[in-house]
Design an enzyme around this catalytic site. Structure first.
Site, short mmCIF file in Angstrom:
data_model
loop_
_atom_site.label_atom_id
_atom_site.label_comp_id
_atom_site.label_asym_id
_atom_site.label_seq_id
_atom_site.Cartn_x
_atom_site.Cartn_y
_atom_site.Cartn_z
N TYR A 93 -29.48 93.02 -6.22
CA TYR A 93 -29.33 93.82 -4.73
C TYR A 93 -28.71 92.99 -3.74
O TYR A 93 -27.49 93.22 -3.27
CB TYR A 93 -30.65 94.45 -4.46
CG TYR A 93 -30.49 95.02 -3.25
CD1 TYR A 93 -29.62 95.87 -2.42
CD2 TYR A 93 -31.69 94.80 -2.21
CE1 TYR A 93 -29.73 96.20 -1.40
CE2 TYR A 93 -31.82 95.42 -1.01
CZ TYR A 93 -30.71 96.23 -0.67
OH TYR A 93 -30.57 96.94 0.81
N ASP A 100 -26.18 84.73 -13.75
CA ASP A 100 -27.05 85.84 -13.77
C ASP A 100 -27.58 86.18 -15.39
O ASP A 100 -26.68 85.92 -16.10
CB ASP A 100 -26.62 86.90 -13.23
CG ASP A 100 -27.60 88.07 -12.68
OD1 ASP A 100 -27.89 88.18 -11.46
OD2 ASP A 100 -28.64 88.23 -13.44
N LEU A 112 -28.83 89.09 -16.11
CA LEU A 112 -28.83 90.49 -16.12
C LEU A 112 -30.23 90.77 -16.53
O LEU A 112 -30.35 92.13 -17.04
CB LEU A 112 -27.65 90.93 -17.08
CG LEU A 112 -26.42 90.41 -16.64
CD1 LEU A 112 -25.22 90.92 -17.64
CD2 LEU A 112 -26.06 90.97 -15.15
N GLY A 165 -30.42 92.54 -12.86
CA GLY A 165 -29.08 93.10 -12.13
C GLY A 165 -28.02 93.48 -13.24
O GLY A 165 -28.63 93.81 -14.29
N ASN A 216 -40.99 82.28 -13.31
CA ASN A 216 -39.53 82.42 -12.77
C ASN A 216 -39.21 82.01 -11.45
O ASN A 216 -38.13 81.48 -11.28
CB ASN A 216 -39.23 83.97 -12.99
CG ASN A 216 -37.88 84.31 -12.83
OD1 ASN A 216 -36.83 83.85 -13.39
ND2 ASN A 216 -37.55 85.36 -12.03
N TYR A 262 -46.37 86.46 -5.39
CA TYR A 262 -44.80 86.28 -5.19
C TYR A 262 -44.83 85.46 -3.73
O TYR A 262 -43.82 84.75 -3.70
CB TYR A 262 -44.51 87.89 -4.54
CG TYR A 262 -43.27 87.91 -4.01
CD1 TYR A 262 -42.12 87.62 -4.78
CD2 TYR A 262 -43.14 88.20 -2.79
CE1 TYR A 262 -40.87 87.59 -4.06
CE2 TYR A 262 -41.97 88.31 -2.00
CZ TYR A 262 -40.90 88.05 -2.73
OH TYR A 262 -39.44 88.02 -2.01
N ASN A 306 -37.64 92.80 5.75
CA ASN A 306 -37.60 93.79 4.60
C ASN A 306 -35.90 94.13 4.49
O ASN A 306 -35.37 95.06 5.08
CB ASN A 306 -38.51 95.16 4.81
CG ASN A 306 -40.04 94.81 4.30
OD1 ASN A 306 -40.36 94.09 4.82
ND2 ASN A 306 -40.40 95.75 3.50
N ARG A 315 -52.18 99.23 -1.49
CA ARG A 315 -51.65 98.62 -2.83
C ARG A 315 -51.91 97.11 -2.58
O ARG A 315 -51.93 96.62 -1.30
CB ARG A 315 -49.76 98.50 -2.49
CG ARG A 315 -49.17 97.79 -3.65
CD ARG A 315 -47.75 98.12 -3.60
NE ARG A 315 -46.92 97.54 -2.35
CZ ARG A 315 -45.74 97.62 -2.24
NH1 ARG A 315 -45.24 98.20 -3.13
NH2 ARG A 315 -45.29 97.03 -1.35
N GLY A 357 -52.02 93.24 -2.25
CA GLY A 357 -51.25 92.17 -1.84
C GLY A 357 -50.48 92.60 -0.42
O GLY A 357 -49.61 91.72 0.02
N1 UFG Z 1 -44.83 101.60 0.60
C1 UFG Z 1 -45.37 102.90 0.47
N2 UFG Z 1 -45.11 103.59 -0.90
C2 UFG Z 1 -44.30 103.19 -1.71
C3 UFG Z 1 -43.73 102.00 -1.63
C4 UFG Z 1 -43.90 101.17 -0.37
O1 UFG Z 1 -46.24 103.41 1.18
O2 UFG Z 1 -43.84 103.83 -2.65
C5 UFG Z 1 -45.34 100.74 1.47
C6 UFG Z 1 -45.84 99.37 1.26
O3 UFG Z 1 -47.14 99.53 1.14
C7 UFG Z 1 -45.44 98.78 2.54
C8 UFG Z 1 -44.01 99.13 2.70
O4 UFG Z 1 -44.03 100.67 2.36
O5 UFG Z 1 -46.24 98.80 3.31
C9 UFG Z 1 -42.78 98.45 2.32
O6 UFG Z 1 -42.93 98.27 0.96
P1 UFG Z 1 -41.85 97.78 -0.01
O7 UFG Z 1 -42.28 97.59 -1.09
O8 UFG Z 1 -40.36 98.43 0.42
O9 UFG Z 1 -41.45 96.30 0.78
P2 UFG Z 1 -42.76 94.99 0.78
O10 UFG Z 1 -42.94 94.94 2.41
O11 UFG Z 1 -43.76 95.13 -0.01
O12 UFG Z 1 -41.92 93.90 0.33
C10 UFG Z 1 -40.51 93.50 0.57
C11 UFG Z 1 -39.89 92.76 -0.44
C12 UFG Z 1 -40.40 91.66 -0.67
C13 UFG Z 1 -40.38 90.80 0.65
C14 UFG Z 1 -41.29 91.56 1.40
C15 UFG Z 1 -41.34 91.08 2.86
O13 UFG Z 1 -40.15 93.56 -1.57
O14 UFG Z 1 -39.41 90.89 -1.58
O15 UFG Z 1 -40.48 92.70 1.73
O16 UFG Z 1 -41.98 91.54 3.78
F1 UFG Z 1 -41.01 89.71 0.23
#
Ligand code: UFG
Length: 330
Positions: A12, A32, A34, A37, A92, A141, A170, A282, A284
């Site tokens: 991405y 890469d 793949l 990706g 990784n 992570y 994000n 969720r 973490g």
């Molecule tokens: N969320 C939901 N429902 C979903 C998916 C996400 O409620 O189906 C919430 C999550 O709990 C979180 C927010 O939406 O509170 C954003 O979640 P994302 O999965 O979109 O992003 P994250 O904040 O977990 O993580 C992302 C990237 C990481 C990066 C991080 C830094 O995946 O690589 O942002 O903040 F490190």
């Protein structure tokens, strides 16, 4: 013309960077495997199918091209998965990065841009989060990314390998020209999932937790447009190639939006119904991640063009509609 190796250039963020580097007249080599990706997302330059786990693959690419600098995007990124399968992340994101850095040194390349994350901070002690904020990752992570940042620090001191770590909050949105966008399989990120619900590809979006210590109880994040992230990389790369010392930068807009606010904004942008289910939190996840990117603005001259959440969602929506159309045709 400078030659840049983009590791993970089919993903991405990497694919958007490759497009921008080519536009800026860099010679670009994408490396890469793949695994996550897409070959078709690499819009130009040269492509090298290789694996970071294999030092010979790396050696071959460095021996074949006169590489001036490396941008490293190849990593696993799912916070939840990193809690249940930490081995995958340490292998990784950490061990394979060690391979890359060792081969860089062996081949005399000493400039690296590293894709880091807000996840290194863990639950913040204060917001907005500046670069000096204590690091206490809440999941494997984030720990692997923080470990690499520390490794880079040690490699600079010992071997003179200069690195700039860019800590994205994000990453979201899509190429404004709609040639590229977010395409994770499976998709776990909030904005694409919400938009797939709006377009009808999914039945509903589940909100993970409503009991966080935030005004509406859902998690707050700082969404930053992929194109603005790319601009920051370009600025950092220019500095690095001109001999700038190692450094770290937080990249975000300094504005936090809750999960509910993102859904509301998506409803406004798309003018579609989005079915919402409230589920458990969720593993973490942290309540609130908002960046203080003053340093990037001042030292890199970074000036985000698409800071508005609705613009970020608008571009991602354009991409989602196009994906849907192509799937329909296929
Ligand atoms: N969320 C939901 N429902 C979903 C998916 C996400 O409620 O189906 C919430 C999550 O709990 C979180 C927010 O939406 O509170 C954003 O979640 P994302 O999965 O979109 O992003 P994250 O904040 O977990 O993580 C992302 C990237 C990481 C990066 C991080 C830094 O995946 O690589 O942002 O903040 F490190």
């Amino acid at each position: 013309m400078k030659t840049i190796l983009v590791v993970g250039g089919a993903g991405y963020i990497g694919s958007h960077i490759v497009k921008l580097l080519l536009k800026e007249k860099y010679r670009v080599i994408t490396f890469d495997n793949l695994s996550t990706g897409y070959r078709h997302a690499v819009l130009g330059g040269e492509f090298f199918l290789g694996d970071l786990a294999n030092r010979d693959d790396l050696r071959r690419v460095f021996q074949h091209y006169p590489i001036d600098g490396v941008m490293h995007f190849a990593s696993f990124i799912q916070v939840g998965e990193s809690v249940t399968h930490p081995d995958k992340y340490y292998q990784n994101n950490f061990v394979n990065t060690l391979n890359l850095l060792d081969i860089m040194l062996e081949q005399g390349v000493k400039a690296c841009l590293f894709s880091s994350t807000a996840a290194i901070f863990g639950e913040p002690l204060y917001v907005p989060i500046d670069e000096k904020h204590p690091k206490n990752p809440a999941n494997p992570y984030g720990r692997t990314k923080w470990m690499v940042e520390q490794l880079l620090n040690d490699y600079d001191r010992a071997y003179g390998l200069r690195a700039i770590c860019l800590r994205y909050f994000n990453a979201a949105g899509a190429d404004p020209e709609c040639q590229l966008g977010e395409c994770h399989e499976p998709e776990t990120h909030l904005i694409p999932l919400v938009l797939q619900t709006a377009s009808g590809r999914r039945k509903s979006i589940t909100v993970f937790g409503q009991e966080y210590d935030t005004p509406d109880g859902t998690c707050i994040r700082d969404y930053v447009h992929i194109q603005d992230l790319c601009q920051a990389h370009l600025l950092a790369l220019e500095q690095l190639l001109h001999g700038a010392p190692s450094d770290v930068y937080n990249l975000g807009n300094g504005a936090g939006f809750s999960v509910r606010e993102v859904i509301t904004s998506a409803q406004q942008v798309t003018q579609r119904n989005i079915t919402v289910i409230y589920g458990a939190s969720r593993a973490g996840d942290t309540a609130r991640l908002v960046a203080d990117a003053t340093k990037a603005r001042q030292q890199l001259g970074w000036n985000p063009q698409f800071a508005d959440l609705s613009t970020i969602i608008q571009h991602a929506w354009q991409w989602e509609l196009q994906q849907l159309q192509q799937k329909g045709r296929g």
